[in-house]
Structure formats: structure tokens, C-alpha cells
Design a protein around this motif. Structure first.
Motif, PDB file in Angstrom:
ATOM      1  N   UNK A  33       0.837  -1.227   0.000  1.00  0.00           N
ATOM      2  CA  UNK A  33       0.000   0.000   0.000  1.00  0.00           C
ATOM      3  C   UNK A  33       0.860   1.261   0.000  1.00  0.00           C
ATOM      4  N   UNK A  34       2.054   1.180   0.575  1.00  0.00           N
ATOM      5  CA  UNK A  34       2.917   2.365   0.642  1.00  0.00           C
ATOM      6  C   UNK A  34       3.457   2.753  -0.741  1.00  0.00           C
ATOM      7  N   UNK A  35       3.442   1.791  -1.675  1.00  0.00           N
ATOM      8  CA  UNK A  35       3.958   1.996  -3.051  1.00  0.00           C
ATOM      9  C   UNK A  35       5.403   2.516  -3.071  1.00  0.00           C
ATOM     10  N   UNK A  36       6.138   2.225  -2.017  1.00  0.00           N
ATOM     11  CA  UNK A  36       7.512   2.742  -1.936  1.00  0.00           C
ATOM     12  C   UNK A  36       8.503   1.852  -2.686  1.00  0.00           C
ATOM     13  N   UNK A  37       9.604   2.452  -3.082  1.00  0.00           N
ATOM     14  CA  UNK A  37      10.739   1.663  -3.575  1.00  0.00           C
ATOM     15  C   UNK A  37      11.896   2.000  -2.637  1.00  0.00           C
ATOM     16  N   UNK A  38      12.343   1.014  -1.891  1.00  0.00           N
ATOM     17  CA  UNK A  38      13.428   1.266  -0.936  1.00  0.00           C
ATOM     18  C   UNK A  38      14.653   0.472  -1.358  1.00  0.00           C
ATOM     19  N   UNK A  39      15.771   1.154  -1.402  1.00  0.00           N
ATOM     20  CA  UNK A  39      17.013   0.455  -1.745  1.00  0.00           C
ATOM     21  C   UNK A  39      17.919   0.409  -0.514  1.00  0.00           C
ATOM     22  N   UNK A  40      18.455  -0.770  -0.223  1.00  0.00           N
ATOM     23  CA  UNK A  40      19.367  -0.924   0.908  1.00  0.00           C
ATOM     24  C   UNK A  40      20.773  -1.110   0.362  1.00  0.00           C
ATOM     25  N   UNK A  41      21.669  -0.236   0.771  1.00  0.00           N
ATOM     26  CA  UNK A  41      23.061  -0.318   0.314  1.00  0.00           C
ATOM     27  C   UNK A  41      23.925  -0.670   1.510  1.00  0.00           C
ATOM     28  N   UNK A  42      24.552  -1.815   1.433  1.00  0.00           N
ATOM     29  CA  UNK A  42      25.367  -2.277   2.561  1.00  0.00           C
ATOM     30  C   UNK A  42      26.848  -2.233   2.230  1.00  0.00           C
TER      31      UNK A  42
END
Ligand code: NAD
Ligand code: FE2
Lengths: 134, 409
Positions: A33-42
Motif C-alpha cells: 500500500x505504501x507503493x515505496x521503492x526502498x534500496x538498501x546499500x550495505x
């Protein structure tokens, strides 16, 4: 020395976690529902993981480089991510100390925190399972 | 005493020059920073009031070229940032001098990202996203409230997206802050009060924040005491240089405290309401402060009690006279109270102080009328994800935040 022996272990662990989050109806519903695109950079070891909920139907988990432009980018050491999923990171302190970088609209990232809380309970087992294999 | 305190970082790289007419030494400071082409960022009111002129002529006397962007609106936006970036680029400016309130200083900080990194500042929205030093920035506050002259954050409106953008990075600390009380003489009483109460909110929220520490506590407590002693006199007589200076230093101390310890639920509410209704930041904080403190009381009582006892130990009559409501309240309640009672006294005295500053602690008095229950819930939802709330000592559900808004309405 990181808790993860290699980038492969890091990515396998976090991919398994996100797959578990995806199958958890309560968490995945709110993320989609948030329609987010989250990228995790480690870093230490390196790893790149993108969670794309932008179409409002499905949650895609993408490993490695992608042309998808994230709305929020979270960067941190792999060990900080590990502590985070154990529910042990004091987020305000981590931000003040510069241990976590959040690029993009911070309120949207904060809205996700309570949604992801149930994942703190499933993470320890996933970590154990993936990391004993290698 | 803090028990099992986590390691903490206290970061305060800004050099602070303090005193009447210190802003007139601007040319020397520019040369100390090895810069030659300043860009002044300010607003049209300050220009009209002649506040900037002394600084401009001091720069001209040193034969330095001057470029000026003087169109910063209150609660500045990306458009102003872009205009400032353009002027700096066209003229190869190598230092920014921000002269104004929080709106001007925040504009200068975000413009500095665009200028120094030759980038769209929007690409650096968020926290800890900047990774290298920016061009030198001198901040000269003309209000005593925001603490932006020593803080590592800036907030700018994105009018297109109808949102507020947060930028937070150690590289946003100004290099130098000049606290010159002469520049504040023209600040009208209402703004003097609202800005002073922004600073008081910073000190109180930083004192009770999750990430508070020994150093920030010292700054918070001293800042709070200076405001209690000198803000009311400054509101009554804006030309009193001594109290202007005391309140200006108090606001900078509170800035140092909150940039290292964080703020809390009052700021989360004030950002939300300010962004929706355009109310002044300090004024909105003042309205919510007693309600936010009451909500935090059970977890913040040790800190509030400490603040009350520090205040009660002062000879307030020396500063405010025997007839002041503040002096009377302290005299009547000075005798040793238990921690909870002392903490409640602190909330009560803060409430009295805000009212003595001429501010009614309800949203209607700042022009917010017709709030329906669904509006309140929506606002509470937004406040629940405001970055400031992360630092609040007590978790607040959307329902609890809505209750605070109802109480303040
Ligand atoms: N970056 C931070 O650390 C931080 C902290 C708190 C608030 N803020 C931001 O600061 C802004 C509010 O700043 P503010 O309260 O200083 O007000 P402001 O900068 O918006 O100024 C308010 C009005 O006061 C006028 N003014 C300023 N100085 C004057 C003077 N000496 N004489 C006469 N008029 C004067 C201005 O022209 C303007 O019209 C908000 O946008 C808020 O989000 C930033
Ligand atoms: Fe503030």
C-alpha cells in the motif's frame, strides 16, 4: 570482521528475510500500500538490495544493480543492518552518530519502521539457518 | 546520572563570535576563511529595515565584490534555493553569508549544497547524505530562536509536492556564527516572543530527548534559565542590548543542545501544523509545549524536576520583580517537593511563562479553527512520522498524538 562471512551470506540472509516478509500478509499488505521503492546499500561486506512496491500489487525483491530509481535509499554497514533486524538499533542515536544514511523523504522511511517490527522476531532464525549452511 | 549510557557524539564545529557590533568585523572573517566573493542571502524585510546595510558597507570597504539574494520568504522554499544557487554560480561566489532568521539560514544551507556540489539539492534530501565539505557559510541570526546558526539541519518547503524537505548532515553546520544583538533590535515583540519560545522548546525537548547526554543537558538547562530571566524584559523593551544578547546566546545554546540530542513530539506537531496552515514555527511550538510536556511527564519527570529545581534556586525577583507571576509561582512552590510534584511545577511554570509572553496556548488563537475529528486524525498520522518524534522519550500512538491536538485545540 563482520557477522557476515561474505557478501553472498549477507544477501542470502536478507533475501530470505524479505521473502518471509513478503509471505507475511500483515506486513506485505502495508508495504504494498505504501507503493515505496526502498534500496538498501550495505558495506563491509557489500550488498545491494531493492524492494519495489511501486505498482501497488506486488512486492519485488531485486538483488544487485538495477535501473529502478528508489524513493528512499538506506545505507549502512552490514553489521548495523544485522543489529537493526535484531531490533537492537537505537535509530535516533545511529542517525546522530552518522551510522545510518537515509536519502529521500525521511518521514516515509519512518512510517515503515512500525510495519517492519514483526520481522524482528523472524530474523534470528533466518540468520541462523542461512549462516550455518556456509 | 545516566545509567548504562550509550556512547554519544557531541559535534559542534561552528566557531561562535559574540557581542554588539561583531557583525561589522565581517571582512576580516571572510579573509580568515580565504574567500573573496561573498554571496549575501537575506530577506526583503531585513533589507528595508536597514539591518543588512552595515554589513554590506563593511564588505565594500574591504574592496570585495558583493552579490545579494534578498528574496527569501518566511518558511523558505526550493524556488528561493534555486535562485540563490544561480546567483552564486553566475558570479563564482566562494562564501555564503546568511543574514536573517531561520528561514534565511536554512535557505543558505540548502543552497550551499546546490552550489558546492553542483547538484540538485533535492538529491541530497535526507540525513547523512552529504559526504564532503561544502563552501564556507557564515550565519548571522537576526532572530533569537531557531539555533540554525549552529545546527546541522535545514528544512525547506517543496511547494510542488506540498511537503517539507529535511536535510541533516554534519556538513551543514555553519563554519562561523556571529551573534550580534544590535541586529535584533527591530525584531517586533510578537516575533521576539515566538522565537524565544522556539528556543525554550529546543532546550526542554533536548533535555528530555532519548538521546540527551551530559553536555546537551548543561546547555539545555542554562539556555532555559537565561530565557526565563531575560525573555520577558526583551519582549517589553526590544532595544535592551544586554537582554537581547542573553536571549540570543540562550537560543544558540539550545541550538547546540538539540542538534546533538534531538527534539521531540512538540516539534513533530509544530512541523505538521506549520506545514499545513503556515503558522509560525516558534508560535506553534509554544502552543503545543505544555501539552507535549504533560504527555511526556511520566518518563521525563527526573529531567523536568531537575529543571524546576534549577529554576527555583534562582533569585527570579532580581530579573522579573516581585510582582511577576513567575516570581510568585516559584516563591509559593519553592519548598522541597518530591520528583513528580517538582516535575509538574516545571510544566506549570512553563505554561505561565508562555502566557506571560502574550501567547494563548490554544490552536484557535493562532488561527486554526474548524478542525474536525478526521482532520485531527490525519494531522496526528503525519506527525507520527515526522523525524522529530524519533527523539521523543516516550512512544506516542496516532491516537495519543490526536489527543494532544484535541487538548491544544
Ligand atoms: N535549521 C534549524 O535548525 C531550524 C530550527 C528551528 C526552526 N527552523 C526553521 O526556521 C524558520 C523560522 O525562522 P524564524 O523563527 O527565525 O523566522 P523567519 O526567519 O521565518 O522570520 C520571520 C519574520 O521575521 C522577520 N525578521 C527576522 N529578523 C528580523 C529583525 N531583526 N527585525 C525585524 N524583522 C525580522 C523576517 O523578515 C520574517 O518576516 C522555520 O522555517 C523553521 O522551520 C530551523
Ligand atoms: Fe524549533
Amino acid at each position: 570482521m563482520s557477522i557476515f562471512a561474505s557478501s553472498k551470506d549477507l544477501i542470502n540472509t536478507l533475501c530470505s528475510l524479505w521473502e518471509a516478509i513478503k509471505t507475511n500478509h500483515e506486513m506485505s499488505k502495508q508495504l504494498i500500500e505504501s507503493k515505496l521503492i526502498v534500496q538498501f546499500r550495505y558495506r563491509d561486506p557489500e550488498g545491494l538490495l531493492t524492494v519495489d512496491c511501486s505498482d501497488g500489487n506486488d512486492m519485488k525483491i531485486i538483488v544487485g544493480k538495477t535501473s529502478i530509481k528508489p524513493i528512499i535509499e538506506m545505507s549502512m554497514k552490514a553489521d548495523v543492518a544485522h543489529e537493526f533486524w535484531l531490533g537492537k538499533v537505537n535509530m535516533p542515536m545511529a542517525i546522530i552518530m552518522g551510522k545510518v544514511q537515509a536519502k529521500g523523504p525521511v518521514p516515509k522511511a519512518l512510517a515503515l519502521l512500525p510495519v517492519l517490527k514483526p520481522a524482528f522476531e523472524i530474523y534470528p532464525n533466518i540468520f541462523k539457518q542461512v549462516n550455518k549452511k556456509t | 546520572m545516566y545509567v548504562n549510557m550509550q556512547p554519544f557524539l557531541f559535534h559542534s564545529p561552528t566557531k561562535i563570535l559574540i557581542g554588539p557590533d561583531t557583525a561589522l568585523s565581517i571582512a576580516e572573517i571572510i579573509s580568515e576563511l580565504n574567500a573573496k566573493t561573498p554571496l549575501i542571502i537575506t530577506d526583503s524585510n531585513l533589507r528595508k529595515a536597514g539591518i543588512v546595510e552595515g554589513i554590506i558597507s563593511a564588505i565594500k570597504q574591504a574592496n570585495l565584490p558583493i552579490h545579494i539574494f534578498d528574496q527569501v520568504p518566511p518558511d523558505s522554499d526550493l524556488e528561493s534555493v534555486e535562485k540563490a544557487v544561480q546567483i552564486a554560480k553566475q558570479n563564482h561566489c566562494d562564501i555564503i553569508i546568511a543574514i536573517g532568521g531561520g528561514s534565511v539560514i536554512d535557505t543558505a544551507k540548502v543552497a550551499n549544497i546546490g552550489i558546492s556540489l553542483s547538484a540538485n539539492a533535492l538529491d541530497y534530501e535526507g540525513v547523512n547524505t552529504i559526504t564532503c565539505k561544502l563552501m564556507p557559510l557564515i550565519a548571522i541570526p537576526t532572530t533569537a530562536g531557531t539555533g540554525s546558526e549552529v545546527s546541522a539541519v535545514a528544512v525547506i518547503k517543496d511547494k510542488k509536492q506540498k511537503s517539507k524537505l529535511l536535510f541533516g548532515s554534519p556538513f551543514l553546520f555553519p563554519d562561523i556564527a556571529i551573534l550580534d544583538p544590535q541586529l535584533l533590535i527591530s525584531l517586533p515583540p510578537k516575533l521576539t516572543a515566538a522565537c524565544g519560545l522556539d528556543a525554550l522548546t529546543h532546550s526542554i525537548e533536548a533535555l528530555s530527548a532519548l538521546t540527551a547526554n551530559y553536555i546537551s543537558d548543561g546547555l539545555s538547562l542554562n539556555s532555559m534559565l537565561l530565557m526565563f530571566k531575560h525573555l520577558l524584559t526583551t519582549i517589553k523593551d526590544g532595544s535592551n542590548i544586554d537582554t537581547r544578547l542573553a536571549t540570543l546566546v540562550a537560543s544558540t545554546m539550545a541550538g547546540l543542545a538539540f542538534t546533538n540530542a534531538g527534539v521531540g513530539i512538540v516539534h513533530a506537531l509544530s512541523h505538521t501544523i506549520g506545514s499545513r496552515y503556515g503558522t509560525h514555527h516558534g508560535l506553534t511550538n509554544a502552543v503545543f509545549l505544555p501539552y507535549g510536556m504533560q504527555f511526556n511527564l511520566d518518563v521525563a519527570k527526573a529531567k523536568y524536576a531537575l529543571a524546576w529545581r534549577s529554576l527555583a534556586a534562582q533569585e527570579m525577583e532580581k530579573y522579573l520583580g516581585n510582582e511577576s507571576a513567575i516570581t510568585k509561582y516559584i516563591k509559593a512552590n519553592k519548598s522541597e517537593a518530591d520528583e513528580k510534584e517538582a516535575a509538574q511545577h516545571f510544566i506549570n511554570i512553563v505554561k505561565i511563562f508562555i502566557q506571560e509572553c502574550g501567547i494563548s496556548i490554544n490552536l484557535k488563537s493562532i488561527g486554526i479553527t474548524n478542525l474536525k475529528d478526521e482532520d485531527i486524525l490525519e494531522l496526528a498520522n503525519i506527525a507520527s512520522t515526522d523525524p522529530a518524534i524519533m527523539f521523543n522519550p516516550k512512544e506516542a500512538s496516532v491516537q495519543e498524538i490526536a489527543k494532544i491536538i484535541r487538548e491544544a485545540y
